[in-house]
Scaffold this active site. Structure first.
Site, mmCIF file in Angstrom:
data_model
loop_
_atom_site.group_PDB
_atom_site.id
_atom_site.type_symbol
_atom_site.label_atom_id
_atom_site.label_comp_id
_atom_site.label_asym_id
_atom_site.label_seq_id
_atom_site.Cartn_x
_atom_site.Cartn_y
_atom_site.Cartn_z
ATOM 1 N N LYS A 36 0.841 -1.203 0.000
ATOM 2 C CA LYS A 36 0.000 0.000 0.000
ATOM 3 C C LYS A 36 0.877 1.254 0.000
ATOM 4 O O LYS A 36 2.082 1.178 0.252
ATOM 5 C CB LYS A 36 -0.924 -0.014 1.224
ATOM 6 C CG LYS A 36 -0.209 0.006 2.566
ATOM 7 C CD LYS A 36 -1.153 -0.427 3.686
ATOM 8 C CE LYS A 36 -0.429 -0.602 4.995
ATOM 9 N NZ LYS A 36 -0.346 0.573 5.823
ATOM 10 N N ARG A 134 -9.273 0.221 15.702
ATOM 11 C CA ARG A 134 -9.200 0.988 14.457
ATOM 12 C C ARG A 134 -10.176 0.282 13.528
ATOM 13 O O ARG A 134 -11.357 0.214 13.840
ATOM 14 C CB ARG A 134 -7.749 0.991 13.968
ATOM 15 C CG ARG A 134 -7.412 2.113 13.022
ATOM 16 C CD ARG A 134 -5.967 2.088 12.570
ATOM 17 N NE ARG A 134 -5.622 0.904 11.775
ATOM 18 C CZ ARG A 134 -4.430 0.681 11.225
ATOM 19 N NH1 ARG A 134 -3.466 1.561 11.368
ATOM 20 N NH2 ARG A 134 -4.194 -0.401 10.518
ATOM 21 N N HIS A 166 -5.264 -7.266 13.369
ATOM 22 C CA HIS A 166 -4.046 -6.457 13.272
ATOM 23 C C HIS A 166 -3.649 -6.000 14.674
ATOM 24 O O HIS A 166 -4.508 -5.647 15.476
ATOM 25 C CB HIS A 166 -4.344 -5.255 12.357
ATOM 26 C CG HIS A 166 -3.141 -4.499 11.898
ATOM 27 N ND1 HIS A 166 -2.000 -5.112 11.436
ATOM 28 C CD2 HIS A 166 -2.895 -3.170 11.822
ATOM 29 C CE1 HIS A 166 -1.114 -4.184 11.087
ATOM 30 N NE2 HIS A 166 -1.633 -2.997 11.313
ATOM 31 N N ARG A 222 1.893 -10.872 7.235
ATOM 32 C CA ARG A 222 1.669 -9.687 6.390
ATOM 33 C C ARG A 222 2.733 -8.612 6.641
ATOM 34 O O ARG A 222 2.419 -7.542 7.147
ATOM 35 C CB ARG A 222 0.294 -9.069 6.695
ATOM 36 C CG ARG A 222 -0.910 -9.941 6.463
ATOM 37 C CD ARG A 222 -2.189 -9.104 6.584
ATOM 38 N NE ARG A 222 -2.228 -8.297 7.782
ATOM 39 C CZ ARG A 222 -2.797 -8.666 8.935
ATOM 40 N NH1 ARG A 222 -3.407 -9.828 9.037
ATOM 41 N NH2 ARG A 222 -2.767 -7.854 9.984
ATOM 42 N N TYR A 265 15.590 30.699 5.453
ATOM 43 C CA TYR A 265 14.452 31.451 6.007
ATOM 44 C C TYR A 265 14.508 31.517 7.538
ATOM 45 O O TYR A 265 14.731 30.508 8.203
ATOM 46 C CB TYR A 265 13.142 30.768 5.637
ATOM 47 C CG TYR A 265 12.735 30.888 4.187
ATOM 48 C CD1 TYR A 265 12.890 32.080 3.475
ATOM 49 C CD2 TYR A 265 12.172 29.793 3.548
ATOM 50 C CE1 TYR A 265 12.490 32.159 2.146
ATOM 51 C CE2 TYR A 265 11.763 29.872 2.223
ATOM 52 C CZ TYR A 265 11.934 31.066 1.522
ATOM 53 O OH TYR A 265 11.539 31.156 0.219
ATOM 54 N N CYS A 312 13.451 24.393 3.271
ATOM 55 C CA CYS A 312 12.505 25.161 2.449
ATOM 56 C C CYS A 312 11.728 24.188 1.558
ATOM 57 O O CYS A 312 11.885 22.973 1.659
ATOM 58 C CB CYS A 312 13.261 26.160 1.583
ATOM 59 S SG CYS A 312 14.446 27.146 2.517
ATOM 60 N N ASP A 314 12.035 23.555 -1.632
ATOM 61 C CA ASP A 314 12.807 22.878 -2.682
ATOM 62 C C ASP A 314 14.268 22.651 -2.315
ATOM 63 O O ASP A 314 15.023 22.105 -3.127
ATOM 64 C CB ASP A 314 12.822 23.737 -3.963
ATOM 65 C CG ASP A 314 11.472 24.341 -4.229
ATOM 66 O OD1 ASP A 314 10.538 23.564 -4.462
ATOM 67 O OD2 ASP A 314 11.342 25.581 -4.156
#
Ligand SMILES: Cc1ncc(COP(=O)(O)O)c(C=O)c1O
Length: 374
Positions: A36, A134, A166, A222, A265, A312, A314
């Site tokens: 997944k 869950r 699980h 799993r 920054y 930042c 990028d």
């Protein structure tokens, strides 16, 4: 568009070998490779191929859409999808022979309707909530849902291929919830059996349980994270796992700045002497957490260093001191650790998270490049 300055190299041979090592641990139980979330960021299709090459016989996804992508790519092995939100494409899943994890009582009727529509029986795995709280059917919902599944099976609409659950805390060996969940799972299995169900596979073990709790292997394990070579339990000895992903980038520029220069920054880093600063063209747009500001470890020019100043969108900077770099220098953020580079586990520890998040969050902007078979 993917960046051409950076890459996440994925060692497919390592994934195959990790699965083979897990299969040996599972001793007799089959292996479902969990792919997944784009194979935990490694690329779902190549990861799935590598897992099957390593001996996995099943694949697991969260969503039906992921399972359908596997089918469209030609995977014919059993595939289970276990999160079925409202309006999930049940009929498409049944038509594509995707096994469905059932976590809500009403799903049996919905899936039976999809089977009628498709003209073929649906394969389901009933999921017992044994304490994770869950997904999964509560102890209260379990008997009625098992009975509904048995009726749908008798009507030829559904085949109960599996019963599963699980763990909440398998990554904390000795946690009292583990024994409680194992015993609740046995109770759920007994109720299913008494209702006449005869599942092909009973499954409970994630990576942590595959590695440490043999009594939870049942018919199928799993593993997800361990297949990618990362340990679900930090510091666990002798896992035989090899991290598959290496994240690296070309150093885009190096420049000399005076002592007392505020960097990036917010000037959250200030040079305490004249320094060479390297610009690494990876940022939070690529999945590098902004929280790695002043803490993220990396290898540049053969030495371990730390992100200097704010990460930042990028890019980020690294104080090299007086070091200079050779031609075409590169920064390795994490990898298997062979050359002194940090691991995803190191990043997780610095950031107060788990290695799952470190690898899974690397964005599609970073091209995946594959090494090794298959
Ligand atoms: C139902 C289920 N099984 C197995 C796994 C794989 O877990 P891990 O990556 O810890 O092995 C997951 C992942 O969250 C899951 O949701």
């Amino acid at each position: 568009m993917p960046s051409s300055f950076a890459e996440a190299r994925v060692d497919l041979g390592a994934i195959s070998e990790n699965i083979a090592a897990l299969a040996r641990r599972a001793r007799g139980a089959a292996v479902m490779g969990v792919v997944k979330a784009d194979g935990y960021g490694h690329g779902m299709l190549p990861a799935a191929r590598a897992m099957l090459a390593g001996g996995a016989e099943w694949l697991g996804t969260a969503f039906i859409e992921e399972a359908l992508e596997l089918r469209e790519a030609g995977f014919t092995c059993p595939v289970v999808a276990w999160i079925l939100p409202p309006r999930a494409p049940l009929a498409a899943a049944v038509a594509a022979d995707v096994d469905l994890g059932v976590s809500a009582p009403g799903l049996i009727a919905d899936i039976a309707a999809a089977a009628r529509e498709t003209g073929r029986p649906a394969r389901v795995h009933l999921k017992a909530d044994t304490g994770l709280n869950r997904g999964g059917l509560t102890a209260e919902q379990w008997p009625e849902t098992v009975a509904a599944a048995a009726r749908a099976e008798a009507a030829g609409l559904v085949r109960v291929a599996g019963v599963f659950s699980h763990f909440a805390c398998a990554d904390e060996p000795g946690h009292p919830s583990i024994a409680a969940q194992i015993s609740a799972f046995h109770e759920a299995l007994e109720i299913a059996e008494k209702a006449g169900l005869d599942p092909e596979v009973r499954h409970l073990a994630n990576s942590a349980a595959t590695l440490t709790l043999p009594e939870t292997h049942f018919d199928l394990v799993r593993p997800g994270i361990a297949g990618y070579g990362l340990s679900p339990i930090p510091g666990l000895a002798d896992t035989g796992l090899r991290p598959a992903m290496t994240l690296r980038a070309a150093v885009a520029l190096v420049k000399r700045v005076p002592a007392g220069s505020g960097v990036s920054y917010g000037h959250r880093y200030t040079t305490d002497r004249p320094a060479n600063l390297a610009l690494v063209p990876l940022g939070y747009g690529d999945g590098i957490p902004r929280a790695a500001t002043n803490t993220g470890p990396l290898l540049i020019g053969g030495r371990r260093r730390t992100v200097s100043g704010t990460v930042c969108m990028d890019q980020f900077m690294v104080d090299l001191g007086d070091d200079t770099l050779g031609d075409e220098p590169e920064a390795v953020l994490f990898g298997p650790g062979d050359h002194g580079e940090p691991t995803a586990q190191d990043w997780a520890e610095v950031l107060g998270t788990i290695p799952y998040e470190i690898v899974t969050r690397i964005s599609p902007r970073v091209p995946r490049v594959y090494d090794g078979a298959p």
